[in-house]
Design an enzyme around this catalytic site. Structure first.
Site, mmCIF file in Angstrom:
data_model
loop_
_atom_site.group_PDB
_atom_site.id
_atom_site.type_symbol
_atom_site.label_atom_id
_atom_site.label_comp_id
_atom_site.label_asym_id
_atom_site.label_seq_id
_atom_site.Cartn_x
_atom_site.Cartn_y
_atom_site.Cartn_z
ATOM 1 N N GLY A 109 0.844 -1.191 0.000
ATOM 2 C CA GLY A 109 0.000 0.000 0.000
ATOM 3 C C GLY A 109 0.881 1.242 0.000
ATOM 4 O O GLY A 109 1.484 1.550 -1.016
ATOM 5 N N SER A 116 6.392 -4.621 -2.193
ATOM 6 C CA SER A 116 5.995 -3.289 -2.618
ATOM 7 C C SER A 116 6.244 -2.304 -1.476
ATOM 8 O O SER A 116 7.370 -2.207 -0.980
ATOM 9 C CB SER A 116 4.543 -3.312 -3.092
ATOM 10 O OG SER A 116 4.211 -2.163 -3.804
ATOM 11 N N TRP A 117 5.226 -1.557 -1.009
ATOM 12 C CA TRP A 117 5.418 -0.707 0.162
ATOM 13 C C TRP A 117 5.887 -1.530 1.364
ATOM 14 O O TRP A 117 6.629 -1.039 2.220
ATOM 15 C CB TRP A 117 4.125 0.033 0.498
ATOM 16 C CG TRP A 117 4.122 0.593 1.893
ATOM 17 C CD1 TRP A 117 3.464 0.095 2.983
ATOM 18 C CD2 TRP A 117 4.837 1.757 2.357
ATOM 19 N NE1 TRP A 117 3.726 0.878 4.094
ATOM 20 C CE2 TRP A 117 4.571 1.897 3.730
ATOM 21 C CE3 TRP A 117 5.676 2.683 1.736
ATOM 22 C CZ2 TRP A 117 5.099 2.927 4.510
ATOM 23 C CZ3 TRP A 117 6.217 3.712 2.500
ATOM 24 C CH2 TRP A 117 5.930 3.821 3.871
ATOM 25 N N ASP A 124 7.632 -5.675 -14.035
ATOM 26 C CA ASP A 124 6.923 -4.952 -12.978
ATOM 27 C C ASP A 124 6.744 -3.509 -13.426
ATOM 28 O O ASP A 124 7.703 -2.754 -13.545
ATOM 29 C CB ASP A 124 7.729 -5.021 -11.681
ATOM 30 C CG ASP A 124 6.978 -4.491 -10.475
ATOM 31 O OD1 ASP A 124 6.102 -3.631 -10.652
ATOM 32 O OD2 ASP A 124 7.288 -4.931 -9.348
ATOM 33 N N HIS A 176 4.234 -7.324 -10.991
ATOM 34 C CA HIS A 176 4.412 -6.837 -9.624
ATOM 35 C C HIS A 176 3.766 -7.716 -8.561
ATOM 36 O O HIS A 176 4.255 -7.786 -7.439
ATOM 37 C CB HIS A 176 3.802 -5.429 -9.540
ATOM 38 C CG HIS A 176 3.951 -4.770 -8.208
ATOM 39 N ND1 HIS A 176 5.175 -4.362 -7.716
ATOM 40 C CD2 HIS A 176 3.028 -4.424 -7.260
ATOM 41 C CE1 HIS A 176 5.011 -3.787 -6.535
ATOM 42 N NE2 HIS A 176 3.713 -3.832 -6.230
#
Length: 321
Positions: free
Chosen positions: A43, A110-111, A265, A293
């Protein structure tokens, strides 16, 4: 190709109060005596689900998942007050202390990779290892690529839906324009913006189109948290310096890391993973040739399961003769 482990239920669930008004949802599954591993979701604002527990052998790992401030089952939903990167790092440390864990492995995508790296740099003595996917260093050029100018060359059809909620005279800064809508008082415009922002990410997350994934990103509860919290973080440059992770990479010395990144990605381009790998001596990089991703892509999931198996052998060789 290795599948995810079967679905399991938590053996313990916790509500951990941190700074008012925030209460974090935390659960534990797998083996209470296993290697502690923390799933750090993306996120920011994404939250965890049942699949978050399925990347690890439940006989070898004590699996901890939690929803970050404002996300998932943590409350209040989509809350922005007292919600910064520094607060999230402190929350991870609070969870470790609450669960009486001395050292643990962090698993983030990711985050989640951003936050895992920042936590490891703040508390290196607490980190056994890192398994990271879809590296996001949260630098200005990465935000520019996905939210302003870059990925739209690959997905011009999806881009039309992304820009639709934003007035023509505000399209020179989409993150700020979205933040204005997502924090505004007009509920209809707020939800329209949340869905457009979140679905853009879902559509771009896989090499092969996955309508079910994109639809899940548009689910109102999830979309509002992701869009509001992401825009809040990104309009504030994630509350970190422009190149903070790479500038402090020496703090990761001695921490083993496995990096898994899809070659195609489009959310977090591969060059960020290569930059991290080149700077972090104790890391290894696995470039997945047929993936984008998302952790839901079969080749990414396979590589992540192999990574946790590898780490189990490294961290507890006596249990893996």
């Amino acid at each position: 190709m290795l599948p995810l482990y079967p679905e399991i239920k938590p053996y313990a669930r916790h509500q951990l109060a941190v700074d008012e008004p925030h209460v974090l949802y935390v659960d534990e599954s797998g083996s209470p005596d296993g290697i502690p591993v923390l799933f750090v979701h993306g996120g920011p604002g994404g939250g965890c689900d049942g699949n978050s527990r399925r990347f690890y052998d439940p006989e070898k790992y004590r699996i901890i998942t939690f929803d970050q401030r404002g996300a998932g089952r943590s409350t209040p939903h989509a809350e922005l007050s007292l919600n910064t990167t520094q607060h999230l790092i402190a929350d991870i440390e609070a969870i470790r202390e609450f669960l009486a864990i001395d050292q643990w492995m962090l698993f983030g995508g990711s985050w989640g990779s951003t936050l895992s790296l920042l936590y490891a740099q703040a508390y290196p003595q607490r980190v056994l290892a890192l398994v990271l996917r879809g590296i996001f260093l949260c630098r200005p050029q990465e935000l520019q690529w996905f939210y302003q100018s870059g990925a739209h060359h690959v997905f011009p059809d999806y881009w039309k839906d992304y820009i639709r909620p934003i007035a023509a005279d505000k399209r020179d800064d989409f993150i700020s324009a979205y933040y204005e809508l997502l924090t505004g008082s007009n509920e209809i415009k707020r939800m329209e913006a949340a869905k457009a922002w979140s679905v853009w990410e879902g559509r771009c997350s896989t090499l092969r189109p996955n309508p079910d994934l994109a639809e899940s990103f548009g689910e109102p509860h999830k979309a509002l948290a992701m869009a509001r919290i992401e825009a809040h973080y990104f309009v504030n440059h994630a509350f970190i310096e422009n190149n903070q992770i790479l500038d402090n990479v020496d703090k990761l010395a001695g921490i083993p890391g496995i990096i898994v990144h899809g070659r195609y990605d489009m959310v977090c381009p591969l060059d960020s993973a290569v930059a991290l790998y080149d700077a972090w001596e104790d890391s290894e990089l696995h470039i997945i040739r047929d993936a984008g991703h998302s952790a839901s892509e079969p080749s990414i999931a396979d590589a992540l399961v192999r990574a946790t198996e590898d780490m189990a052998v490294r961290l507890r060789p006596e249990d893996n003769p």
